[in-house]
Enzyme design. Structure first.
Site, PDB file in Angstrom:
ATOM      1  N   CYS A 111      39.636  43.614  40.443  1.00 20.07           N
ATOM      2  CA  CYS A 111      39.547  42.288  40.514  1.00 20.07           C
ATOM      3  C   CYS A 111      38.513  41.626  39.893  1.00 20.07           C
ATOM      4  O   CYS A 111      38.646  40.226  39.436  1.00 20.07           O
ATOM      5  CB  CYS A 111      39.962  41.422  41.774  1.00 20.07           C
ATOM      6  SG  CYS A 111      41.647  42.296  42.415  1.00 20.07           S
ATOM      7  N   HIS A 245      39.653  33.912  41.873  1.00 20.01           N
ATOM      8  CA  HIS A 245      40.617  35.139  41.799  1.00 20.01           C
ATOM      9  C   HIS A 245      41.780  34.628  42.552  1.00 20.01           C
ATOM     10  O   HIS A 245      41.501  34.501  43.761  1.00 20.01           O
ATOM     11  CB  HIS A 245      39.742  36.161  41.978  1.00 20.01           C
ATOM     12  CG  HIS A 245      40.853  37.523  42.407  1.00 20.01           C
ATOM     13  ND1 HIS A 245      41.908  37.906  41.510  1.00 20.01           N
ATOM     14  CD2 HIS A 245      40.993  38.300  43.443  1.00 20.01           C
ATOM     15  CE1 HIS A 245      42.380  38.991  41.830  1.00 20.01           C
ATOM     16  NE2 HIS A 245      42.010  39.255  43.017  1.00 20.01           N
ATOM     17  N   ASN A 275      48.769  38.461  42.967  1.00 23.35           N
ATOM     18  CA  ASN A 275      47.490  38.991  42.530  1.00 23.35           C
ATOM     19  C   ASN A 275      47.693  39.713  41.270  1.00 23.35           C
ATOM     20  O   ASN A 275      48.235  41.217  41.618  1.00 23.35           O
ATOM     21  CB  ASN A 275      46.823  39.661  43.752  1.00 23.35           C
ATOM     22  CG  ASN A 275      45.445  40.162  43.659  1.00 23.35           C
ATOM     23  OD1 ASN A 275      45.144  40.148  42.393  1.00 23.35           O
ATOM     24  ND2 ASN A 275      45.141  40.693  44.578  1.00 23.35           N
TER      25      ASN A 275
END
Length: 320
Positions: A111, A245, A275
């Site tokens: 990420c 994020h 995500n």
């Protein structure tokens, strides 16, 4: 001399999977997922490839920047796993963009991959090795999910997002941190059919301890945000937009609350995409850019956290 972001682009799979669809084969519900994550739906790769999506995202980013593919000197691709283990996705993307560009790199930082790629690009620009660069975050995370595990598979989606970089001075600060461990977030690599390995691993699925990752994400990203802002002499309110994020809405809300800032400074799209690992920040950036939400002179903070365990924070001034 560092870089400016000249253009953005993104592409997502055509297949939309809603929470209600997941409840047909998982012990879950739309309410259960949404209240815990902020996610309503996600995009899932079916018959597309990451290369197909990358080609489209790069074309959009180049068009937005007014840059020809032949001008690109370097391609950095952030991906947990591309269409192939080898060759690198950056090489396959180069075939579509500019086979003659000088530098090709894949980054596997989960990420934090987008900010890690920006950090790498910053060094190349400062060394005067490149004039134009392309960062592509290409993630097919749903292919790494155990679709019988409701605690993980409901979280993730697939996407590709790209940014074109050119010489400039918009970068203000960038910080990467790592807290080396794997126990709470990892994907085990398959041992294949090696006859000399006694303990074999065949399921390369995401394993995650959600509570521990939440605690790490909130505490670590806040620490890095405070350090970066302090180094610049900025107050938290000096930042126009915080692009965090998009892992879990609860994490974004916790960061916003602890910084004491208004919701308007924290744009989100997790409800639509889930995500998407390293693609989440540039995907959100592309949406804001195309909607003219961000304007020249805005100060943007990118904040990411994930496997490693790692965090990344970047502050830049929007120059488009």
């Amino acid at each position: 001399m560092s870089f400016n972001i000249l253009g953005t682009g993104s592409s997502t799979p055509k297949r939309v999977v809603t929470n209600n669809e997941l409840s047909a084969f998982l012990d879950t519900s739309d309410e259960w997922i949404f209240t815990r994550t902020g996610i309503k739906e996600r995009r899932v790769l079916t018959d597309e490839s990451l290369i197909m999506l990358s080609k489209e995202a790069c074309a959009k980013a180049l068009a937005d920047a007014g840059v020809m593919g032949s001008e690109i000197d370097m391609i950095i691709c952030s991906t947990v796993r591309g269409d192939f283990i080898s060759p690198a996705m950056a090489c396959l993307i180069a075939k579509e963009v500019n086979p003659n560009c000088r530098y090709f790199y894949d980054v596997n930082m989960g990420c934090c991959g987008f900010i890690s790629a920006l950090d790498m690009a910053d060094a190349f620009f400062k060394a005067n090795k490149v004039k134009k660069a392309l960062i592509v975050c290409a993630e097919s995370i749903t292919r790494l999910c155990d679709w019988q595990d409701r605690s993980t598979c409901v979280l993730f989606g697939d996407a590709v997002a790209a940014v074109v970089l050119g010489e400039g001075n918009s970068m203000r600060s960038i910080k990467m941190s790592v807290y080396p461990s794997y126990e709470n977030l990892y994907i085990t690599a398959s041992t294949g059919n090696n006859p000399f390995v006694e303990e074999k691993f065949s399921n390369d699925y995401i394993a995650m301890n959600g509570q521990e990752v939440y605690k790490f994400a909130v505490s670590s990203i806040l620490k890095d945000i405070h350090e970066v802002l302090e180094s610049l002499g900025f107050a938290s309110n000096d930042i126009s937009f915080y692009l965090m994020h998009q892992a879990n809405m609860r994490i974004v809300e916790a960061v916003k609350s602890r910084l004491g800032l208004a919701s308007e400074k924290f744009p989100c799209n997790i409800e639509k995409y889930g995500n998407t690992s390293s693609a989440s920040i540039p995907l959100l950036l592309d949406e804001l850019n195309k909607a003219n939400t961000i304007t020249k002179g805005d100060k943007l903070l990118f904040g990411a956290f994930g496997a490693g365990l790692s965090t990344g924070v970047c502050v830049l001034e929007w120059c488009k």
